[in-house]
Structure formats: C-alpha cells, structure tokens
Design a protein around this motif. Structure first.
Motif, mmCIF file in Angstrom:
data_model
loop_
_atom_site.group_PDB
_atom_site.id
_atom_site.type_symbol
_atom_site.label_atom_id
_atom_site.label_comp_id
_atom_site.label_asym_id
_atom_site.label_seq_id
_atom_site.Cartn_x
_atom_site.Cartn_y
_atom_site.Cartn_z
ATOM 1 N N SER A 68 -5.597 11.865 -7.209
ATOM 2 C CA SER A 68 -6.783 11.223 -8.152
ATOM 3 C C SER A 68 -8.117 11.432 -7.278
ATOM 4 N N ILE A 94 -8.365 4.115 -11.977
ATOM 5 C CA ILE A 94 -8.873 2.605 -11.352
ATOM 6 C C ILE A 94 -11.205 3.136 -11.943
ATOM 7 N N THR A 251 2.014 11.954 -2.196
ATOM 8 C CA THR A 251 3.133 11.600 -2.980
ATOM 9 C C THR A 251 3.854 13.060 -3.579
ATOM 10 N N GLY A 306 -0.482 1.564 -11.683
ATOM 11 C CA GLY A 306 -1.347 2.929 -12.279
ATOM 12 C C GLY A 306 -1.268 3.271 -13.175
ATOM 13 N N ARG A 377 -5.527 -2.960 -8.065
ATOM 14 C CA ARG A 377 -6.782 -2.523 -6.696
ATOM 15 C C ARG A 377 -8.542 -2.733 -7.498
HETATM 16 C C1 GLC Z 1 -0.698 7.893 -10.080
HETATM 17 C C2 GLC Z 1 -0.547 6.978 -10.609
HETATM 18 C C3 GLC Z 1 -1.761 6.508 -10.195
HETATM 19 C C4 GLC Z 1 -2.206 6.860 -8.326
HETATM 20 C C5 GLC Z 1 -2.431 7.845 -8.012
HETATM 21 C C6 GLC Z 1 -1.816 7.582 -7.072
HETATM 22 O O1 GLC Z 1 -1.039 9.027 -10.739
HETATM 23 O O2 GLC Z 1 -1.201 6.421 -12.111
HETATM 24 O O3 GLC Z 1 -2.769 5.072 -10.917
HETATM 25 O O4 GLC Z 1 -4.071 6.581 -7.672
HETATM 26 O O5 GLC Z 1 -0.859 8.199 -8.304
HETATM 27 O O6 GLC Z 1 -1.754 8.701 -5.796
#
Ligand code: GLC
Length: 420
Positions: A68, A94, A251, A306, A377
């Motif tokens: 992101s 965000i 991630t 998210g 956030r």
């Molecule tokens: C995912 C969430 C996003 C977040 C991101 C962070 O894609 O949907 O909102 O900021 O992960 O790695």
C-alpha cells in the motif's frame, strides 16, 4: 490531379473515415488497479465484461506497487504532477482523506446523481460509507472490504485438543505446546507483519486499541498502553513463538510461510483465505480456520479496518466515463464475483450470506461482525506522515534497534502536529 481523380480521392477518404474501426473512436480509460493483493487478475476480468457491454470503451489496466505505501508513493508522484494519464485509481481506505484534501480525486456527486451522500452510501458497510464521503461529497466507491483475522491450522489445533485462543497470552501458550509437540524447529507459532510496511501501522495499533485506547486527531497517544503493546509482540519473539527477524516480515511473507505449513497462527487480511485454499503451492488446503484476533489480557478483541476503493482522478479528461466504470466496479455483482473468486470481502452486508459466496468462504458468518466492528487507523489528510512514522518506528522496535519506550516517545513527538 484532374477533377475526377480529385473527387475519387476525396470519396475514398470519406469512405475510409466512415470505415474507421470502432477501436479508434473509443474512449480509453487508464486505470491504476494496485498490485497482486488487490487481485488485478480478477479486476481485469471485470473490465473485460465492462468492455463487452460498453463497446465504445477500452480499459487499460496498470498495475504496480506490491504494498500500500509503495502505491501511495507512486500515486502521490503522478497526481502531485497533475498528470492526466490516469483516469481511475484504486485507493487503500486510509487514502481518500489525504487525496481529496490535496485536490487529487474528483467528487462524484454530479456524475452519480447523488443528492444526499449519506443516503446514497447507506447500501455499503458503514466503514466505507464513512471513509468515502468527505464534506458531503462521495469521493470514492468501495471495491472490497478488509480486516485482519487470525488464521490458524485447524488440523494442529485439533491434534492438540485446543481451541482458537482469545487472548495473546493464550495464543503464546497454545503455540508453545504445539511447537514443542511437533518437534519441528522450523514451525513458527505466530507470523505477523513487522516490516516497515503499511500493515505495521495496524501491528502497532492492534494491542493498543485492545486496551480500550484510541489514536486519532485530537486523541493523544496513551504511551503506557502503546509500550505494553510493543512489549507483547516482543514477548512473542522472546518465547520463540514469533521468529527473530519478525521486523522483516511483510504481508506476503506471512501468506507464503503459512501456506508452506511453517506457521500455526497467522495474522492476515481477507485475500489470504483464497490463496490458502486454491494456490497450487498451498500445503494447508482444507486445514485452515479463521477466528477473530485475540485480545490483550483483560482487554477487548479488536481488529484493523482495511479495504480498497475506486476513485476518479481530478486530472482525468474522461471523468464521466470514468465515473460509470467506478460505479460498475462497486456493484453487488462485482462484489460477489470478487468474494467467490478471490475471497475479497464484500462491501454489501447481504453478500456475506449469499449461499454461493458462503460455500467458498464458510468463515464469512464470522467475518461480517468483525468488519463491522473494526477500528480505523488515524483519519487525517496527513496520513502519509502518520504512516511513515508509525510503521518505521514500530519496525525499529521489533528489530530491537530501539526500546519500546523510546519508540513511543518518538511517535508521539514526531506526530504531535499532524495529530493535533
Ligand atoms: C490490506 C488492507 C489495507 C491495508 C493493507 C496493509 O490490503 O486492505 O487497508 O492498508 O493491507 O498492508
């Protein structure tokens, strides 16, 4: 050239003009659609459908930015230069506040015939209706919802007769039991994101929020709770539950390691489910459970909201066509398609209980209340700054470059203006 030849040449030109293949007369929409975690492959399929039903429109999909914050950097450069080459943009939840304040995204009320933004957005889950409306203007429409969940190895929990933990302390105890029992030095108890990526902002906030604290504009950071939160994560490393280099984990690393069978518990977003179940490399198919994130001892379970939105660039030369595409991409049919084919969470409450959706995502009964109660956030037009400070400081604490107390002081000091 005699008159006759001139006439014939002119006639040929007219004929060739009339025979211009439709492609040349098309509106070409250029769309920034994010990276693999936003499933640009599925987005492309939806664009193909749209092109079929809108013969005058061609869509060029641009992808890029694995995380992101990399996408934010890229879009900030393009939009900061008032570049008109992108028409439609996918944005993390965000970002609308900052992009709208900067004049980079177009209010959609006029294009969508919106009189009352609140009423128009009431069909979506509340978090998106809130994030995508600023000063009464619809500035984006939601694509898919998201939240962090606890993924776990159902087979291992069953083998050791344990239930999904409800506190982080429980999780550490259960993990140690399974790790010792399995006698596999490569088996991690918990994988979470400690690298200085956007997700680390959530890593910082999860245990903090769980103690009943908030961090928003005008709401000061509770330093003691923030230090407790970082200490909790470091405790996971000290106990051997999380790996030593957790400050490097992104991630996608968590997804890959869990998929390879090297992890008992993983914190991750909605898209991970589909990979665990369908990716050719997955060794955990059929053995995955999903639960709410655990709470701090004596605290509340809480997660980070998210999700991704479609917006129209303020510099686009095709705003009306762009807005139509955005509307299509935010429709219930697309939401259903994305959840069935990519486990991307629906932005409409009723799609969660659609039988076809539940069949491939049996955990969606649990997901809806989690998404509905997830926390945001900090919402601010200075979010880029907030994110930079929180994620780099959090990662430094997890790398033990800096003590939790000094980390929290640093976050509080450096963001005192932005969060005022
Ligand atoms: C995912 C969430 C996003 C977040 C991101 C962070 O894609 O949907 O909102 O900021 O992960 O790695």
């Amino acid at each position: 050239m005699n008159t006759c030849t001139r006439f014939l040449t002119l006639a040929a030109a007219v004929v060739s003009l009339a025979a211009v293949p439709p492609a040349l007369a098309d509106t070409v929409l250029r769309v920034f659609a994010g990276g693999p975690q936003q499933r640009t492959d599925l987005t492309r399929k939806m664009f193909d459908e749209y092109e079929k039903s809108h013969p005058g429109v061609k869509i060029n999909l641009e992808s890029g930015g694995a995380t992101s914050e990399l996408q934010r950097q890229y879009l900030s450069t393009v939009l900061g230069a008032k570049d008109s080459s992108l028409d439609v943009l996918i944005l993390d939840i965000i970002n609308p506040a900052q992009y709208y304040a900067a004049g980079w995204i177009e209010p959609l009320n006029g294009y969508l015939g919106v009189k009352d933004a609140k009423a128009y957005m009431s069909k979506y889950l509340p978090a998106y209706a809130t994030a995508d409306v600023i000063d009464g203007k619809v500035v984006a429409l939601p694509d898919f919802a998201d939240a962090m969940f606890l993924y776990y190895r159902k087979d291992l929990l069953d083998k050791y007769g344990v239930r999904p933990p409800t506190t982080w302390n429980d999780l550490a105890t259960v993990s140690e039991k399974i790790q010792q029992g399995e006698k596999n030095p490569n088996l991690q108890g918990l994988s979470f994101q400690g690298a200085p990526i956007e997700g680390a902002v959530c890593t910082f906030l999860l245990p903090y929020w769980s103690q009943g604290k908030d961090y928003q504009k005008g709401v000061k950071l509770d330093k003691k709770a923030a230090v407790n939160g970082l200490d909790m994560w470091l405790g996971m490393v000290d106990k051997g539950v999380a790996k030593k280099n957790i400050a490097e984990v992104k991630t996608g690393d968590t997804v890959n390691e869990f998929m390879a069978g090297h992890v008992v518990f993983a914190i991750n977003w909605g898209f991970a489910w589909d990979l665990f179940q369908t990716d050719a490399k997955s060794k955990v198919k059929g053995n995955v459970g999903v639960a709410k994130l655990p709470a701090m001892q004596g605290g509340q379970p809480v997660t980070c909201i998210g999700g991704w939105q479609w917006s129209v660039s303020a510099f686009s030369k095709n705003k009306a066509e762009a807005a139509k595409l955005v509307q299509f991409m935010s429709s219930p049919d697309v939401s259903k398609y994305l959840s069935i084919n990519g486990s991307l969470l629906p932005v409409y409450a009723n799609v969660y209980s659609d039988p076809a959706v539940l069949k491939v995502n049996p955990w969606y009964g649990l997901a809806l209340p989690v998404v509905e109660s997830a926390k945001s956030r900090p919402v601010t037009e200075r979010y880029a700054e907030v994110s930079d400070v929180v994620r780099t400081q959090t990662s430094a604490a997890l790398a033990r470059v800096q003590k939790p107390e000094a980390t929290v002081d640093e976050i509080d000091n450096r963001l005192s203006r932005a969060m005022r």
